[in-house]
Design a protein around this motif. Structure first.
Motif, PDB file in Angstrom:
ATOM      1  N   LEU A  15      -1.459   5.240  -7.186  1.00  0.00           N
ATOM      2  CA  LEU A  15      -2.492   4.266  -7.481  1.00  0.00           C
ATOM      3  C   LEU A  15      -3.462   4.102  -6.319  1.00  0.00           C
ATOM      4  O   LEU A  15      -4.510   3.502  -6.452  1.00  0.00           O
ATOM      5  CB  LEU A  15      -1.852   2.901  -7.795  1.00  0.00           C
ATOM      6  CG  LEU A  15      -0.921   2.888  -9.006  1.00  0.00           C
ATOM      7  CD1 LEU A  15      -0.165   1.574  -9.084  1.00  0.00           C
ATOM      8  CD2 LEU A  15      -1.709   3.124 -10.274  1.00  0.00           C
ATOM      9  N   GLN A  16      -3.050   4.640  -5.182  1.00  0.00           N
ATOM     10  CA  GLN A  16      -3.865   4.491  -3.983  1.00  0.00           C
ATOM     11  C   GLN A  16      -3.972   5.851  -3.309  1.00  0.00           C
ATOM     12  O   GLN A  16      -2.966   6.364  -2.814  1.00  0.00           O
ATOM     13  CB  GLN A  16      -3.176   3.492  -3.044  1.00  0.00           C
ATOM     14  CG  GLN A  16      -3.860   3.313  -1.727  1.00  0.00           C
ATOM     15  CD  GLN A  16      -5.226   2.709  -1.907  1.00  0.00           C
ATOM     16  OE1 GLN A  16      -5.358   1.626  -2.460  1.00  0.00           O
ATOM     17  NE2 GLN A  16      -6.262   3.416  -1.493  1.00  0.00           N
ATOM     18  N   PRO A  17      -5.158   6.467  -3.334  1.00  0.00           N
ATOM     19  CA  PRO A  17      -5.262   7.787  -2.700  1.00  0.00           C
ATOM     20  C   PRO A  17      -5.099   7.688  -1.185  1.00  0.00           C
ATOM     21  O   PRO A  17      -5.463   6.693  -0.582  1.00  0.00           O
ATOM     22  CB  PRO A  17      -6.674   8.244  -3.072  1.00  0.00           C
ATOM     23  CG  PRO A  17      -7.393   7.032  -3.512  1.00  0.00           C
ATOM     24  CD  PRO A  17      -6.408   6.001  -3.918  1.00  0.00           C
ATOM     25  N   ALA A  23       3.014   5.795  -5.751  1.00  0.00           N
ATOM     26  CA  ALA A  23       2.832   5.753  -7.204  1.00  0.00           C
ATOM     27  C   ALA A  23       1.598   6.524  -7.653  1.00  0.00           C
ATOM     28  O   ALA A  23       1.458   6.844  -8.825  1.00  0.00           O
ATOM     29  CB  ALA A  23       2.727   4.303  -7.666  1.00  0.00           C
ATOM     30  N   ARG A  37       1.990   1.797  -3.498  1.00  0.00           N
ATOM     31  CA  ARG A  37       0.882   2.239  -4.334  1.00  0.00           C
ATOM     32  C   ARG A  37       0.502   3.690  -4.035  1.00  0.00           C
ATOM     33  O   ARG A  37       0.105   4.431  -4.928  1.00  0.00           O
ATOM     34  CB  ARG A  37      -0.312   1.312  -4.173  1.00  0.00           C
ATOM     35  CG  ARG A  37      -0.039  -0.113  -4.698  1.00  0.00           C
ATOM     36  CD  ARG A  37      -1.146  -1.083  -4.301  1.00  0.00           C
ATOM     37  NE  ARG A  37      -2.441  -0.616  -4.751  1.00  0.00           N
ATOM     38  CZ  ARG A  37      -2.905  -0.803  -5.970  1.00  0.00           C
ATOM     39  NH1 ARG A  37      -2.193  -1.476  -6.843  1.00  0.00           N
ATOM     40  NH2 ARG A  37      -4.080  -0.323  -6.330  1.00  0.00           N
ATOM     41  N   THR A  46       0.834  -1.201   0.000  1.00  0.00           N
ATOM     42  CA  THR A  46       0.000   0.000   0.000  1.00  0.00           C
ATOM     43  C   THR A  46       0.869   1.250   0.000  1.00  0.00           C
ATOM     44  O   THR A  46       0.548   2.245  -0.653  1.00  0.00           O
ATOM     45  CB  THR A  46      -0.922  -0.007   1.229  1.00  0.00           C
ATOM     46  OG1 THR A  46      -1.589  -1.263   1.287  1.00  0.00           O
ATOM     47  CG2 THR A  46      -1.935   1.111   1.164  1.00  0.00           C
TER      48      THR A  46
END
Lengths: 365, 602
Positions: A58-60, A56, A53, A50
């Motif tokens: 990809l995960q707020p 990156a 991510r 996580t």
């Protein structure tokens, strides 16, 4: 390469991510300097992936900030962050050949074809797959896929390369070889790396700095040797594979434990605590003075043997000795403890710190 | 809608292994070996859940509007016209109609013939499913495509084919004096003919992907060959057999064209009765009640089907279907021979007889009937030469395909993420036109779409719109598993490499979806081409479609009309078969199982 003094490239401030009731990332603060290789280590479910991510895009985040080169990345979509991510199962595009996969990021960044092709060739040389451009990804072995995934992640020259369990699916011997290759490669290129793994051997071989995570929080951070030598908590110690841990009360230069009285390093604060004895510090002695034990198991590890001992009092102990000195199973031995291998563990109380048994690496056992 | 022949595995979920990686076994192996390599990061994307929901609703808007205007509204209008008088509902009519012995007879026949057809289809097709799934023999791919031809064949053609085989002056009549033309046997045989592929593809598709080592493991634990099959394979196949059986039941329950042509005056299904009441007796109240009954029955069947499919999604250990087949050995050779014989008798023979009859013109074998199709009809059956109907049909079907792709594509995009009861309801709504009386829809079009704001009375668009209604479920069913099989992390990988969302769609989704889009288009096209129940109402006299022309020709006495009907049916068959074979061609040519898997979803 160990120059951790470079400029700060990545900073996380109080980063938090929740999936329903579960907190995957809990107020994580972390910085990565330019050209540094940081390895995040932790059992599965500790929030490592996580973390990647979130960086990156990809995960707020539910709270906190991610800064790259000092710029807050809130609202910046993944494709504009300029970071690379190598997925744990590679995620190569099955409909493209090796060259097409490696060139993908270059195409997205509008690199003209005449510059793409030499770049792809150079990258494939770099990862040890020269001339593989036209091969189908389906016919690659796991190790080859991993190399292609790495070349693909490096191609757009991201300011930060993130690796999610980079060697996760490979067998032991291949891992050991690749991890050395990776470190050399990143050193050569001066890449900034944030990697994630559950394998401590991998982390220690790859990283300038290791970050141990537990349940979304950072449990310890520091150079590999420091972490290895001075685990900050029972959780970290057990996660690193140390099991010779017991409750103790320190007084007058000694620790009183279930195993008896143990010498402790000078300057150890007095009072109740947990202590760890590294296997190398459990010394076999001829019967007589010391803690009597029965040998209940032996594991051969190259020139050394790990012994599982069942003491007459206190929890099981692990000891290490040379091959030629190894007693037989069932033998009675007596052990003494070396002060330099006794580590006082600060941090949380016992009981709450059981790492996932399936996940804890077994090195040292 | 029931006027069309093709069938599909409604609600079928991908039997493709999850994840689109090149090797479907890697996931499993990694899990077995490492145990810990899979981090527990939820694959769902919680990023702005509200935004995702809003996007889904936006994608749904057009399909919902389409279904409201061209399905719900016409059907409701027909029901209303039948049951409402002077501003009051006359629900008592439901009881009156259902109490009528004639109607009760129709209901009874509809149910038992559907049950019998389903049982017969399973009995005949399950061995076929095994043979296609597990045995390797030359020409397998081609044969697999051939048995799928009836699947996209218009019911009118199937009816004609079985008439030519079993009917008066048919092949069996000529050879043995056996006439089954207007018997229940002809109807059952035609139903098996249609639905053979449904079972072979649904059950066989899964069967091929079941790991044979599971059975081997059972045998190593002491189970006999049969015991292992019964304990390991059968339970795994169970849900897909049930799903296939329910689909066959649905299609035979609502059978129209086949029963219309082969049933004669004695046998009539609900759908045929609705047509009779509407078009011949002009008894709208009775038709409305029957429509409601059929709608309820179809709703129930679809609900059970959906439940079965969801239950069947239980984690099965699936492997690459291409690796599980082996050369037949021992008794399997006899089984293979039997299955090939069944295919020859049941599928190839009727189609062959149809083609032969169409060439059997009065002046000797030749294209006499075909030539007659090009001539202006003197009897007044048609305002145009029958050959022109081919052009009409192609044009209508092409437009219908475009509409179906647009509507179905949007719907599939909205349904990609499995979410919520609302979406499941939407999914079910999309399937409903398959089982709803096409006759009702067609007649509903006539009475509702003739005034502003939707005055399409004189528009040629009416026909493609009705045909698209049947095409949409096919498009959704083909697209959905493929869209769902695209691993979301592939999209993420592309995004991290710098691809914008639009670019991600183009670079990652489109290559996967492109081929599915082609398949969906082919199915929608074939279905539209064969649509009969609704088209027969709304096609204008000066531009009938092929199936309508066939039915008109069959409805008239005389050898010439019969021959022309056979000739037209043959043309229709060839066009449908061609569109199917074009779809299957990549799989046939490349020999990859990927393409075969995709159509295996149906």
């Amino acid at each position: 390469m160990t120059a951790v003094t470079g400029t700060e490239l990545l900073r996380l401030e109080g980063a938090a991510v929740r999936f329903g009731a579960r907190t995957a990332l809990d107020a994580v603060d972390l910085t990565v300097a330019a050209h540094e290789i940081v390895c995040v280590l932790g059992p599965s479910g500790s929030g490592k992936s996580t973390l990647l991510r979130a960086v990156a895009g990809l995960q707020p985040l539910d709270a906190g900030r991610v800064l790259l080169d000092g710029a807050d990345q809130a609202g910046v979509p993944a494709h504009r962050r300029g970071v690379g991510l190598m997925f744990q199962d590679h995620q190569l595009f099955p409909q493209r050949d090796v060259g097409g996969n490696v060139a993908f990021g270059l195409r997205m960044h509008k690199v003209p074809r005449d510059r793409r092709e030499p770049a792809v060739a150079a990258l494939l040389d770099l990862v040890g797959l020269p001339g593989a451009q036209r091969r189908a990804v389906a016919e690659l072995s796991g190790g080859e896929q991993q190399r292609v995934a790495l070349a693909r992640a490096l191609a757009p020259e991201p300011r930060l390369v993130m690796l999610d369990e980079p060697l996760g699916q490979l067998d032991r011997s291949l891992r050991d070889r690749l991890v050395v290759e990776l470190r050399r490669l990143f050193g050569q290129l001066g890449t900034t790396v944030l990697a994630v793994t559950h394998d401590q051997a991998e982390a220690f071989a790859l990283a300038d700095r290791v970050v141990v995570m537990r349940e979304g929080r950072i449990a310890q951070s520091g150079p590999p040797l420091d972490v290895w030598q001075r685990p900050a908590s029972e959780f970290v110690a057990r996660f690193l594979g140390f099991d010779n841990i017991t409750e103790a009360t320190v007084a007058a230069g000694h620790a009183v434990t279930a195993w008896g009285s143990l010498p402790v390093p000078d300057g150890t604060p007095e009072g109740p605590c947990h202590i760890l004895v590294r296997p190398a510090g459990v010394l076999l002695r001829p019967p007589g003075d010391g803690l009597p034990c029965e040998v209940t198991g032996r594991t051969f590890r190259g020139g050394r043997v790990a012994l599982l001992l069942h003491p007459d009092r206190g929890p099981a102990l692990e000891a290490e000795c040379a091959l030629r000195d190894a007693p037989a199973e069932g033998a009675r031995v007596t052990v003494a403890f070396a002060a330099e291998d006794v580590v006082v563990l600060p941090g949380e109380p016992a009981g709450s710190a059981e790492p996932d048994a399936m996940e804890a690496p077994t090195a040292g056992r | 809608m029931t006027g069309s022949g093709p069938h599909l595995r409604a609600g079928s979920e991908p039997h493709l292994p999850a994840g689109s990686g090149p090797d479907p076994t890697t996931g499993a192996t990694a899990e077995a070996a490492g145990g810990s390599v899979r981090a527990q990061v939820p694959v769902r994307r919680p990023s702005g859940t509200a935004r995702a929901a809003a996007l889904r609703l936006a994608l749904m808007a057009l399909p919902v509007a389409f279904f409201a205007a061209f399905f719900a509204y016409p059907v409701a209008a027909i029901v209303g016209r039948g049951l409402r008088e002077g501003g009051h509902w006359h629900l008592g009519r439901i009881g009156d109609v259902l109490g009528d012995p004639g109607i009760r007879h129709v209901l009874w026949f509809t149910c038992w013939q559907a049950a019998a057809s389903t049982a017969l289809t399973l009995a005949v097709a399950l061995p076929g499913a095994y043979v296609f799934a597990r045995l390797d023999f030359p020409g397998k791919r081609l044969l697999r495509a051939v048995v799928t031809v009836p699947f996209v064949l218009p019911t009118v053609v199937a009816g004609s084919a079985f008439l030519a085989l079993l009917g008066q002056n048919g092949l069996t009549d000529d050879l043995f004096g056996l006439r089954l033309g207007t018997s229940v046997w002809a109807i059952l045989a035609a139903h098996v003919f249609f639905n053979y592929a449904v079972v072979v593809r649904t059950v066989g598709g899964l069967w091929a992907q079941l790991d044979p080592r599971q059975e081997e493991a059972a045998r190593m634990l002491g189970a006999g060959r049969l015991e292992a099959w019964r304990r390991v394979t059968l339970p795994a196949l169970g849900p897909s057999v049930a799903a296939a059986a329910l689909m066959v039941f649905l299609f035979t329950f609502t059978s129209f064209g086949v029963v219309q042509i082969l049933g004669g005056p004695t046998y009539s299904t609900l759908e045929v009765e609705i047509y009779r009441q509407t078009a011949e007796l002009l008894d709208l109240p009775t038709a409305a009640v029957l429509t409601l009954v059929q709608l309820a029955a179809v709703g129930a069947i679809l609900a059970v089907h959906g439940w079965t499919v969801r239950r069947g999604e239980a984690s099965l250990r699936l492997v690459d279907g291409a690796t599980t087949a082996h050369r037949p050995r021992g008794g399997e050779r006899a089984l293979l021979a039997a299955v090939l014989a069944v295919i020859a008798l049941l599928i190839l023979l009727p189609l062959g007889v149809l083609a032969a009859r169409s060439l059997d013109a009065p002046g000797g074998y030749g294209f006499g009937y075909y030539r007659a199709l090009g001539a202006q009809d003197s009897s007044g059956t048609f305002l145009v030469p029958p050959l022109e109907t081919i052009w009409n049909s192609l044009r209508y079907a092409a437009v219908a395909t475009v509409i179906a792709l647009a509507i179905g594509g949007l719907a599939a995009a909205a349904l990609v993420r499995r979410a919520g009861r609302l979406m499941r309801g939407f999914d079910a709504l999309l399937m409903l036109p398959l089982g709803t009386s096409a006759v009702t829809v067609g007649f509903g079009f006539l009475i509702t779409l003739d005034k502003p704001p939707l005055d399409l009375r004189d528009s040629w668009l009416l026909v493609p719109l009705a045909q698209a209604l049947v095409g949409v479920p096919f498009v959704v069913r083909v697209m959905l598993p493929v869209l769902r099989a695209v691993d979301h992390r592939l999209r993420e990988a592309a995004a991290v490499l710098g691809a914008s969302p639009a670019r991600v769609w183009r670079e990652v989704d489109l290559p996967f979806v492109g081929r599915a889009l082609g398949i969906a288009a082919g199915f929608a096209f074939a279905v539209s081409l064969g649509e009969f129940g609704a088209t027969v109402f709304i096609a204008r006299p000066d531009s009938p479609t092929l199936p309508v022309a066939v039915a008109r020709l069959l409805g008239r006495a005389g050898g010439v009309n019969y021959g022309q009907a056979m000739a037209l049916s043959t043309i229709l068959m060839l066009v449908c078969a061609a569109s199917l074979l074009v779809l299957e061609a990549p799989a046939l040519r490349r020999g990859t199982h990927r393409g075969a898997d995709l159509t295996g979803e149906l």
